[in-house]
Structure formats: C-alpha cells, structure tokens
Design a protein around this motif. Structure first.
Motif, mmCIF file in Angstrom:
data_model
loop_
_atom_site.group_PDB
_atom_site.id
_atom_site.type_symbol
_atom_site.label_atom_id
_atom_site.label_comp_id
_atom_site.label_asym_id
_atom_site.label_seq_id
_atom_site.Cartn_x
_atom_site.Cartn_y
_atom_site.Cartn_z
ATOM 1 N N ARG A 144 -6.273 6.426 2.522
ATOM 2 C CA ARG A 144 -5.855 5.216 3.312
ATOM 3 C C ARG A 144 -6.981 4.173 3.083
ATOM 4 N NH1 ARG A 144 -2.333 8.194 6.485
ATOM 5 N NH2 ARG A 144 -3.705 7.828 8.346
ATOM 6 N N GLU A 145 -8.033 4.486 3.658
ATOM 7 C CA GLU A 145 -9.197 3.529 3.759
ATOM 8 C C GLU A 145 -9.907 3.133 2.298
ATOM 9 O OE1 GLU A 145 -10.199 1.753 6.472
ATOM 10 O OE2 GLU A 145 -8.847 2.619 7.486
ATOM 11 N N ARG A 172 -2.593 -11.473 -2.808
ATOM 12 C CA ARG A 172 -1.705 -11.073 -1.456
ATOM 13 C C ARG A 172 -0.890 -11.880 -1.050
ATOM 14 N NH1 ARG A 172 -3.470 -6.415 1.579
ATOM 15 N NH2 ARG A 172 -5.536 -6.796 0.665
ATOM 16 N N LYS A 189 0.939 -1.173 0.008
ATOM 17 C CA LYS A 189 0.163 0.131 0.131
ATOM 18 C C LYS A 189 0.908 1.483 0.075
ATOM 19 C CE LYS A 189 -2.604 -0.882 3.523
ATOM 20 N NZ LYS A 189 -2.310 -2.088 4.185
ATOM 21 N N LEU A 231 -8.255 -2.211 -2.930
ATOM 22 C CA LEU A 231 -7.393 -3.505 -3.096
ATOM 23 C C LEU A 231 -8.067 -4.544 -2.795
ATOM 24 C CD1 LEU A 231 -3.857 -2.076 -1.628
ATOM 25 C CD2 LEU A 231 -4.375 -2.342 -3.920
ATOM 26 N N ARG A 232 -8.945 -4.674 -1.720
ATOM 27 C CA ARG A 232 -9.619 -5.675 -1.376
ATOM 28 C C ARG A 232 -10.704 -6.110 -2.506
ATOM 29 N NH1 ARG A 232 -10.059 -3.903 4.330
ATOM 30 N NH2 ARG A 232 -11.931 -2.699 3.713
ATOM 31 N N LYS A 267 1.857 -9.089 2.657
ATOM 32 C CA LYS A 267 0.670 -7.932 2.363
ATOM 33 C C LYS A 267 0.903 -7.603 0.999
ATOM 34 C CE LYS A 267 -1.255 -8.045 6.884
ATOM 35 N NZ LYS A 267 -1.690 -7.184 8.094
ATOM 36 N N LYS A 270 -7.437 0.867 0.796
ATOM 37 C CA LYS A 270 -7.424 -0.520 1.561
ATOM 38 C C LYS A 270 -8.676 -1.217 0.653
ATOM 39 C CE LYS A 270 -6.672 -0.520 5.607
ATOM 40 N NZ LYS A 270 -6.873 -0.452 7.235
ATOM 41 N N GLU A 271 -9.860 -0.380 0.645
ATOM 42 C CA GLU A 271 -10.957 -0.912 -0.002
ATOM 43 C C GLU A 271 -10.916 -1.453 -1.487
ATOM 44 O OE1 GLU A 271 -14.785 -2.651 0.187
ATOM 45 O OE2 GLU A 271 -13.708 -1.693 1.903
#
Length: 716
Positions: free
Chosen positions: A40-41, A58, A25, A47-48, A62, A44-45
C-alpha cells in the motif's frame, strides 16, 4: 502463500489509461493483486511519482486518470446533433487546455419526457473511449426543456391530448379541462409537464397557444420554440433601438463619394457589407489592387452593458428560416440604421485593403466612416452583368464598379488556390415559400462567381481584422478551426484505402491533402461519398480568444468582422478594433476582455443552436412540400448511415428522409462506422454512404419533420 509481484510504473500507468473511468488505489491494488501495508505504501509512492511527472491527475475524490480527463459523473450541455442524428455534448465546466473531449450521448431508454435538445443540461455517467472521446449515459436532466413540451392539442373525452412535435418523443400527454387554457382542436401549444401520477398517461398544462397548425407559419414556430430561441426583445432594448440616429460625420472618414455596392441574395433581409475596388495607383505595387470593404457600424448603436447589448448577447446570432428571421438586433437597427440601404447615409467600419498582383494582402488600414451605398445588387444581377447581359441597375455600374470587383477577385481567387484551402463545394438546399408561407419549391442553391467574389472580399477583411488585433496584442475573438483529430484521420485513412485512395501518415496534414483527394475522385461514382466523408472528418469551427488558426481556409489568423448585425462575435471584434485603434465610442470594455473565453463558448453554443433550428425547420418545410406525394418513387443517394437506419437525399430536390433499419430486408444489421455502412450479418447486404437508391415515400409529417422512405426494391 506467495506474495504478488509489485507492478512497474509503466504497468500501472497503462492500467489507468485503459480504464473507461477514473480509478482509485483500491481498484489498482485489486487489479494487480496487491495486499499488505508495504504494498500500500509503495503504491501510494508510485502514484505520487506519476502525478509529479504529469502522467496522471488526481480528482477531488482522489481517483486517478490521464491528464485533462473528465470525471466519472459530470454536468453536460447538449451541444449538437451530428449529421447521423447522434447527440453530442460538452462538459459545462472545462479548465483544460484547448477544446474539451467530444461526448456522444447514448439514447435514453423507457423515458416519457422529450429527447434532449441542444442547450439542455444533463447529469451523465461518462465512459472514456480515448483521450478525446467519451460516451455519456444520462442520469437525469437538471434544467432546460425537461419540464416543457411543444405539441398539438386534440380534444378527447376526458379533456384532450397533446401530441409532441418532436419526432423523437413518442409520449402522448393528457390535458384535463382545467389545464386546457385557450387551446382549440389542432392548435400548436406550449405546455408544462405536471408531476407524474402513479397510473395513466403523464399530464400537462397549456401555457401558450400559437394558433392552428394548418397555418404555414406554424412550421418555423415549431423550430423556434423547440430550440428555445428568444423571440421577444425587452422594452428597454426596443426603446434604445428606436431612439438611435445616424451619427454626424465629425471625425469619421467621408466615404460617401465612393460607389460602394451591396451584393446579396434576392431574399436577403439585411445588407451589412458593401464592396468596391480599383487598380492600385501606387507604382510600387504594379498589378496590385486597392479594395474597400465597408461594414455597418453596429458598435456605435449597441454599447457594452446596454439593454441592446444584453439582448444581442443572449441571442448570439440571427437565425434564418425560409419564411422569417429571428434577428439578433431589433428591426429598427437590423433592417434600418445598420442596413446599408442605397442612397442613405450609414455609419460604417471600413477596411482599406491593398493586395499585390499575386493576391497577397500587403497592407491594410481600418477607418470609422460614413458611407452611402450606390446600389443594392443581387448575386444573379452581378453575374449576369459580368456575363454580358446587364440590366437597368447594373448597366451603368458595369465598367466603373463591377469590372474592377472581378479584377480584384481574380487575384484573390488565385491566391486561395496557391495556399491550398479545403474546397468542399457541397450542394445547399433552398426552400422558396410563396406569399402565403407555403412551400413553392425546394431546389439546390446555385453557386456563382459573384458568390465567391463577395466571400473572398470578406475573407480578406476578416484576415486584416485578425492581423490588426494580433499585431497590437489586443485581446479579441478569433474564428478558429482546428486540424482534424487523430482518431478521425485513422478512420478516414481506412475508408479511403477501401476505394484505392491514400492519405499521408504525417503529423501536419494540410487542407490541400484533402483537396487533392477530392480532385482525384471528381467525376467518379464515389465523388459524393468522398466529399461527405471528408466533411465529417473535419473539426468544428468555434470562437476563441486563443488563436490556433483556421485549418479549412489555410489561414494563420482569422476573425469574423463582416456581419455584426447578425453575429455577436463580429461585434466583439469591432469593439476590440475600436479600442486598440482609438476610433471613438463603443470600444471593448474591461469586463468583456476578462470574459472573452466565456463569451466565445457562449456564442459558439448559440451558433450550434441556430444551425440545429435551421436544419429542423428545413426538415419540416421539406416534409410539408412532400406531404401530398405519399407513395411516389424517387431516386436518391444514401446521405447518412446510423445504427437505426439510412438517411437518403433525393436527387430531384435535395430533400432528406430516413429509411428505418427495421424496414430493410430481413437480416441483423451492424453499423460499420469506419466504412459508413450498415452490413447484414446473415446475407451480407451492405448499404453504404452515397450509394444510389430508389425509394418510395411512406410518411411526410410537417408537424414532426418526419420524412420516411422504404426501399423500392428491397432485394436490390
């Protein structure tokens, strides 16, 4: 300060795919200038989502990468040396689908230890070129040949010196008097590399002495020990082989009245296949043929889990040198009970094969039998008989045995042509040694119809074996040959366009596409070049429980069945057939069935190890043959192009040698991989694969296998 615009999912995916290593990240945020908790959030979402869609994977740390990517640092095994001398490796563990990506190892710089050899284990830093190709930079060696060196001992004032036989290793080692062992001047020795001191040359301790390098046998010994080939059978395996005996007829089919014959080279050391044919008497198959291919029943003698089995698995295959063989099985089997000697009862597995008038395999039946070979024939004898000059051995067999064999072969050969196989008939070097082990001649091996006859009979039996396993859903090992990779095809298209040829841009290329290109090039100056480039564009064949077919032979099902004396893969296939057809003892055990993928990887690696050792020995025998002709001129062709020079194959005898790039006319040369050429950047001189050259022999060292040339006319 204006906040950076948040990237789209496609933009982040493109960044991950373009990276040479997995990224986290932090790297993604830095690349897109993202900051703050909201970004950042959101990242993260995103990439999920990419991971859930299967677009990225992953890793343990990570970090994100395209699916089935290799990690940034991995343990590798050196798997091959390609025709251009580049080292290739594979990941030691691979859990992805299909074959792992190819990894080319960058040369080590400033290292004193020997260059990595096939089978060595390395820790390497990987850079991703594309989904199927990586570059690896060696961090350190973790096991294998790093602590040992094979070389020649020479006395010196402080004890002695050891000069490595590996031409890539330029290090000279000190042998102090207490570490000399029994070595005498000029002896070939194996030595352990001792912990390095702060000053001076590295030291070694002699552990084995193989005798004088003046002996011709030293050449193949160097290749054997350099490749790490096992040469000594455990006592338990030898005892099992010595106690073996021909089984009684019992439930076996009695084939002893059928005049099966073996057909091999004049220098063959074992005879594990025999053939016979007749016109099919069945009126429902007019113009058809009945073939019989009988193979030594190695599985009867080499049982799963036995000492013989463990030794055979370790070796994986026999390895053949001009003056000797390193067999997969002890001599009592390989040259005894499993060799189909004429006039002697032998246990066998035999396929009855029925082909129609077009050469198509219409049905087959496998039996476990007892046979008695009618004659041990050579390819030359059989061909001479067919051409009208029989000898004492072939004369009585000409009409009842040899004529029907050629009749069936004609049908099989026609079928081969119709299905469109890849017809690369490249010349093969053959080294002849005299009774003292010295090289008498290096010549191109002649290809006869008798060679093709035996090959077509063996292919038919191999297809029958694969069909039997697949029809009964029985696990086994297939001989698989994948389609060429997309990156190789693009490079090949670019090359062919440069000489006025085209390769269709389609998803499903067939072997016949390549064969048509070869036919168009036949008779032109570019013909050898086209053959070489098409060969190098092909994938490497391997053993796998997953059947993907055999591209080169244009066959959907193919398994090695015909040489269990010298290939462990064939022994596995025999065992699988015995188990699924309930043919008695020696069938495949449950443990092996669960480990087929591992077994396939192992014997694919031992096959590559054997091929590398055989090439190495051939190079050394060639250097020995040429060693008294330093300064002689030869005509040849460029047979390989690398960034460090040109490989040249001599017209006279097929011998190969190197013209170092440093000896080419004064210029700075770039390796054009797509054009298979070295191109001078200042003056434009181009040295291309298959170009004719005149060269002068500069060096021929049998101990290192180094054969060096220089151009006869550097300005030409």
């Amino acid at each position: 300060m204006t906040e950076s615009r948040f990237p789209t999912k496609d933009a982040v995916l493109a960044f991950i795919r373009s990276s040479t290593v997995p990224v986290g990240k932090r790297e993604i945020a830095r690349a897109f200038k993202l900051s703050g908790s909201a970004h950042r959030e959101a990242l993260k979402e995103l990439l999920r989502d990419l991971e859930a869609d299967g677009n990225v994977e992953r890793g343990r740390n990570k970090r994100m990468a395209p699916p089935q990517s290799l990690p940034e640092v991995a343990v590798l095994e050196v798997s091959a040396v390609d025709p251009d001398g580049e080292l290739q490796a594979r990941p030691l563990t691979w859990t992805g689908e299909g074959t792992p990506p190819r990894i080319f190892l960058l040369p080590e710089r400033g290292k004193g230890a020997p260059a990595p050899a096939v089978g060595d284990k390395l820790l390497a830093k990987l850079s991703r070129i594309n989904d199927r190709l990586y570059e690896g930079r060696i961090i350190r060696r973790i096991e294998g040949a790093e602590g040992r060196v094979l070389g020649v001992y020479h006395p010196a004032a402080d004890g002695g010196r050891l000069i490595p036989t590996d031409r890539r290793n330029k290090t000279e080692f000190v042998v102090l008097p207490p570490n000399r062992g029994d070595a005498e001047a000029g002896d070939l020795v194996m030595a352990d590399i001792l912990p390095a001191g702060r000053l001076g040359l590295p030291q070694v301790r002699v552990t084995e002495c193989f005798g004088s390098t003046a002996e011709p046998r030293a050449i193949s010994l160097i290749a054997i020990h350099g490749a790490g080939l096992p040469t000594v059978f455990p006592h338990a395996a030898l005892r099992e082989a010595e106690l073996a005996a021909v089984p009684p007829l019992s439930t076996r089919e009695d084939l002893r009245a059928i005049p099966l014959v073996t057909i091999d080279g004049s220098d063959a050391r074992d005879f594990d296949d025999a053939v016979w044919a007749e016109t099919d008497p069945d009126p429902s198959n007019p113009g058809g043929w009945h073939l019989l291919v009988a193979i030594a029943d190695v599985s009867y003698y080499v049982r799963p889990g036995s000492a013989l089995d463990r030794a055979a698995y370790e070796r994986g295959n026999s390895v053949y040198f001009p003056d000797r063989v390193v067999p997969m099985l002890p001599e009592a089997l390989s040259n005894g009970l499993c060799s189909l000697r004429p006039g002697e009862d032998r246990a066998c597995l035999a396929f009855h094969l029925w082909i129609d008038r077009d050469g198509a395999l219409v049905r087959h039946r496998l039996v476990r039998g007892l046979m008695r070979s009618a004659a041990r024939l050579t390819y030359e004898q059989v061909q001479a008989c067919r051409d009208g000059t029989p000898d004492d051995d072939t004369g009585p067999l000409a009409e009842p045995v040899i004529a029907p064999l050629y009749g069936a072969f004609a049908r099989l050969w026609a079928a081969r042509g119709r299905r469109g196989t890849l017809e690369l008939d490249l010349p093969e070097r053959r080294v002849r040694v005299d009774e003292r082990g010295r090289v008498g001649e290096i010549a191109t091996r002649e290809r006869l119809d008798s060679h093709r006859l035996v090959e077509e009979f063996m292919i038919a039996a191999n297809v029958a074996a694969a069909e039997t396993l697949e029809a009964r859903t029985m696990p086994g090992l297939f001989r698989v040959h994948d389609q060429p990779s997309m990156d190789k095809m693009e490079a090949l298209r670019g090359f062919l366009a440069g000489i006025g040829q085209t390769l269709p841009k389609r998803q499903e290329l067939t072997p016949d596409h390549f064969t048509r290109i070869l036919r168009k090039a036949a008779g032109t100056p570019e013909a050898p070049l086209v053959s070489e480039v098409i060969l190098r564009a092909q994938a490497q064949a391997a053993y796998s429980p997953e059947n993907i077919g055999h591209f080169g032979l244009a066959l959907r099902r193919y398994a090695h069945f015909t040489s269990p004396i010298r290939r462990y893969a064939d022994l596995i296939v025999h065992r699988a057939l015995i188990r699924t057809l309930n043919l008695g003892v020696g069938g495949l055990d449950d443990g092996a069935m669960e480990r087929l993928a591992e077994i396939g990887d192992h014997i694919s690696a031992t096959e590559r190890r054997a091929a590398a050792a055989e090439r190495d020995a051939l190079d050394r025998f060639t250097a020995s043959f040429l060693s008294d002709r330093i300064g002689a001129r030869f005509a040849g062709r460029v047979s390989g192009v690398t960034r460090f020079g040109l490989f040249v194959r001599l017209d006279e005898n097929g011998a190969d040698g190197l013209i170092p790039a440093s000896t080419l006319p004064d210029d700075r040369y770039e390796h054009d991989e797509a054009k298979h050429a070295l191109v001078g950047q200042r003056h434009g001189r181009t040295y291309r694969l298959s170009a004719p050259v005149s060269v002068i022999l500069v060096e021929a060292d049998p101990l290192t296998g180094s054969t060096l040339f220089r151009l006869d006319d550097p300005q030409g």
